[in-house]
Design a protein around this motif. Sequence first.
Motif, short mmCIF file in Angstrom:
data_model
loop_
_atom_site.label_atom_id
_atom_site.label_comp_id
_atom_site.label_asym_id
_atom_site.label_seq_id
_atom_site.Cartn_x
_atom_site.Cartn_y
_atom_site.Cartn_z
N ARG A 19 0.99 -1.24 0.11
CA ARG A 19 -0.34 0.09 0.03
C ARG A 19 1.11 1.83 0.19
O ARG A 19 0.43 1.91 0.75
CB ARG A 19 -1.00 -0.09 1.35
N GLU A 20 2.59 1.16 -0.08
CA GLU A 20 2.72 2.29 -0.27
C GLU A 20 2.43 3.26 -1.58
O GLU A 20 2.04 2.53 -2.89
CB GLU A 20 4.59 1.91 -1.12
N GLN A 21 2.15 4.50 -0.83
CA GLN A 21 1.30 5.25 -1.58
C GLN A 21 2.69 6.58 -1.98
O GLN A 21 2.72 7.11 -0.59
CB GLN A 21 0.04 6.06 -1.89
N PRO A 22 2.53 7.47 -2.69
CA PRO A 22 1.92 7.63 -4.09
C PRO A 22 2.71 6.79 -4.59
O PRO A 22 4.17 6.55 -4.98
CB PRO A 22 1.73 9.02 -4.01
N LEU A 23 1.89 6.31 -6.11
CA LEU A 23 2.65 5.61 -7.20
C LEU A 23 2.78 6.96 -8.39
O LEU A 23 2.18 7.94 -8.41
CB LEU A 23 1.16 4.95 -8.21
N GLY A 53 3.26 6.54 -15.45
CA GLY A 53 4.55 5.34 -16.31
C GLY A 53 5.70 4.61 -15.49
O GLY A 53 6.12 4.17 -15.57
N ARG A 54 5.17 5.05 -14.42
CA ARG A 54 6.85 4.08 -13.51
C ARG A 54 6.26 2.48 -13.32
O ARG A 54 4.64 2.59 -12.19
CB ARG A 54 7.15 4.52 -12.58
N LYS A 55 6.73 1.88 -13.34
CA LYS A 55 6.40 -0.13 -13.24
C LYS A 55 6.38 0.10 -11.60
O LYS A 55 6.87 0.30 -11.17
CB LYS A 55 6.93 -0.24 -14.00
N THR A 56 4.79 -0.16 -11.37
CA THR A 56 4.78 -0.91 -10.30
C THR A 56 4.50 -2.13 -9.88
O THR A 56 3.92 -2.76 -10.84
CB THR A 56 3.60 0.31 -9.00
N GLU A 57 3.91 -2.23 -8.51
CA GLU A 57 3.89 -3.91 -7.84
C GLU A 57 3.22 -3.84 -6.83
O GLU A 57 3.77 -3.60 -5.57
CB GLU A 57 5.17 -5.31 -7.87
N LEU A 58 1.92 -4.72 -7.19
CA LEU A 58 1.46 -4.74 -5.68
C LEU A 58 0.67 -6.11 -5.69
O LEU A 58 0.59 -7.15 -6.11
CB LEU A 58 -0.37 -3.88 -6.04
N LEU A 59 1.23 -6.08 -4.35
CA LEU A 59 0.85 -7.82 -3.75
C LEU A 59 -0.47 -7.93 -3.23
O LEU A 59 -0.67 -6.92 -2.01
CB LEU A 59 2.01 -7.84 -2.79
N LEU A 93 -8.07 -0.25 -2.43
CA LEU A 93 -7.27 0.44 -2.14
C LEU A 93 -7.57 1.81 -3.70
O LEU A 93 -7.31 1.55 -4.29
CB LEU A 93 -5.48 0.29 -2.54
N PRO A 94 -7.88 2.78 -2.74
CA PRO A 94 -7.86 4.19 -3.23
C PRO A 94 -6.57 4.49 -4.28
O PRO A 94 -5.70 4.85 -3.26
CB PRO A 94 -8.30 5.35 -2.37
N LEU A 95 -6.15 5.23 -5.07
CA LEU A 95 -5.24 5.04 -6.52
C LEU A 95 -4.90 6.54 -5.46
O LEU A 95 -5.74 7.64 -5.70
CB LEU A 95 -5.10 4.59 -7.15
N ASN A 96 -3.86 7.10 -5.28
CA ASN A 96 -3.12 8.38 -5.45
C ASN A 96 -2.03 8.38 -5.99
O ASN A 96 -1.21 7.91 -5.94
CB ASN A 96 -2.38 8.48 -3.57
N ILE A 97 -1.94 8.80 -7.43
CA ILE A 97 -1.02 9.09 -8.74
C ILE A 97 -0.43 10.19 -8.65
O ILE A 97 -1.47 11.42 -9.16
CB ILE A 97 -1.43 8.60 -9.96
#
Length: 791
Positions: A248-252, A255-261, A332-336
């Motif tokens: 849940r590490e935010q923000p994202l 264009g940067r590849k991220t991994e969610l488990l 998970l609400p996204l904070n981009i």
Amino acid sequence: MKPEYHINRFVSTGSPLSSVTGTVTRVSAVVGGEADLPCDSRPPQRNDSLLLVVWYRDDNPVYSYDTRVEGPTAHWTDDAFAKRTLWQSSPNSALRVRDVQSRDRATYRCRVDFQVSPTRNYLVALDVIELPSKPVIFDEFGKEISGIAGPYNEGGDFKLICSVNGGNPTPRVQWHQGDTILSTLGAGDLQPSGLTRSLTLVVRNATRVHQSSVYTCTADNTLLASPQKVTVRVNLYLRPLTVEILSREQPLSVGRKTELLCRSTGARPPAIITWWLNGKQLNSITKHRELDDGNETQSLLQWIPFKEHNGQVLTCRAEHSKFNQSTIESKLPLNIYYVPVATIHLGAKMNPNDIEEGDDVYFGCDVDANPPAYKVIWEHNGILLQHNPAGGVILTGNTNLALRNVSRHQAGKYSCTASNVEGDGKSPPLHMQVVYKPICRKREIRMIGAALQEPSSVVCEVDAFPPPDTFEWTLNNSAGSIKVDPLRFTIEAYEGRSVLSYTPVSDVDYGTLSCRATNLAGQQTSPCIYTLLPATRPDPPSNCTVYNLTDDSLDLICLAGYEGGLHSVYIAEVWANEGLVVNASNAVATWNLRRLGAKRQLKLVIYAANARGRSEHITFTVETAPRLSPRTEAQEAWEVNWAIGGVLGAALTVAIILCLALIATRIRHRSRDYEVTMPSSKNQKTTLPKRSSPHGPDERNPDLIPLSKGILDCQPEPPLYAAVAAAPKNSNSAHSLPRTQSPSTPTSPHAQYTDSQSDSGRSVVNGTMRSHREVVTTRTPLLAAHQESCV
């Protein structure tokens, strides 16, 4: 065969079973097992003894034991018990029946005859127990279950039916879970006719506790044998218990590849995990792991977020295919974070096509950024704008720009750039056009030379927005102001140009031409002025300067004079004593003169020329620099070879010095040999006899230094110390050293010592021979090695 006397005795003294009274001893035995039928055969008196034991079944003898007969014939057995019975007299007398069969069930009488005492009878009832068959478990659909029951759904009901066949007496059937008895079917419980007894176990609302639970069905009808039993293990389908997005590490960042488990636990078999965003399923990687309380399923989402995903909800969904309502979700609400998106626009009430000089112009910059932009900058044609109220540039709140009293110079492309932690976002440029009256493209007054009766072209160029649509030409001379007929000039509106074709007829036609252009903003305020003069020869150039003077070239620049109203060409001539060296012409008064020669006195002649002739010339002299002698390839090669030779020579010198130092060191280490000096008086000549040597004249030369054995293969052997010590010190004649043979030193063909002086080894001064100081090195018995020295 039964002995005859047994029969007779039985007939004469026997009593029927029905006439025997007394206690009946009951003995139980399992089919296939053993049974001991007790019969007390001990004599009641001391002076008495056992004579005969006879066993009866339904008044029929089946076994007898006669003590009066010796050997195996003392025992008799009926065919029905052949090889299955055996009398045992100790510790307690009894008839042992092996391999008990169901037909052996009966009441037996034991008759015991003594020598003196009366006959005794015992009644024994043999209860033969038939064990039930091994239970068989069926499900509610009649399918036999072996080992694993199910799988059943969590929250549902399931039945296990235990079926048992046979058994005498009637068996008891029970369901167990561990040490707990769940249900029992007793022997007295009535069931439909038949030899099969069934007991049903019903489990309602199965929970996770029932997963892998073990149930055992037993059937027993005696304590003599272990119960018959069968065991099943229950398998359940389990719903997922939990689902959680771990990363849940935010923000994202866009264009940067991220991994969610995402992890789900409790489901059996493993849950199906899917990722959803805005109603669309995303692709992911899933892996499973077995846990004690159920499976754990992990799903890895490798994903590149976009700007439009900001604020949306990412969902991880876990579900089980065997259940209709088993889906659970984690959101998970996204904070981009993304680079600012800037958009520039004019003020709300401004017409972009109607901005005139002197108007006030307002710009706004709309910024879409996450996180918010911490600064906004403005640019005009790529140049940063600063807050300058005095100059009419006002920045308010970073997102607003005001231009007071704009001029045509402020027309162009405007843009704003917003910055946040993700980067800088620049808006598309907004091109602002300022409407202004035409102005001359070149401010200076041009002089144009025109010859009588010859047409001349006068070009009028202006800058304007929008482009001018009309031009007006006027001639001012001594006769007054005259407008030029429009037929005599052309208009190129888009380029902002008008070309007048003018032919002077008389001197009155010379004067001043003025050009005015008109566009939507109005007529040009200050006209473009052209002075029309008679065409003449040009004026000569002036103020000439020479620079970059070398041994073969120079650069020259002059100030051009009046061109006579015509196009002029500027000529530079370079003269030497032998004649013209260079002749160069140019459209401007600038020349690059080459190939002039080194250290030469040169004369430069400069003038201008046009269609009317050439101007006066100006003259001055220069001297080129001397030429430095260039180095040839041979000289460069010689210098390189000299340097290499110097390096090699130095290296060779160092090597020779090291070799000499090594030789001296070795000689110094061998200086332990004794030395004997034979001095000669100054006026006496001391000579040693010459000896022939196979090695030639080198051994007769006293100036040669013999090297050690490691250097020369042939090494001279020195004489013994005693022979040298015994020699006289002064002599007027030649002396020879007597040669003796040392018993410890073998004679060597090279062990010769020559001490004579050759002619080259003597020097005569004033008729007197100079004596040499002779040094001879010998070897003593104390030294195993010897050393050579020179004379």
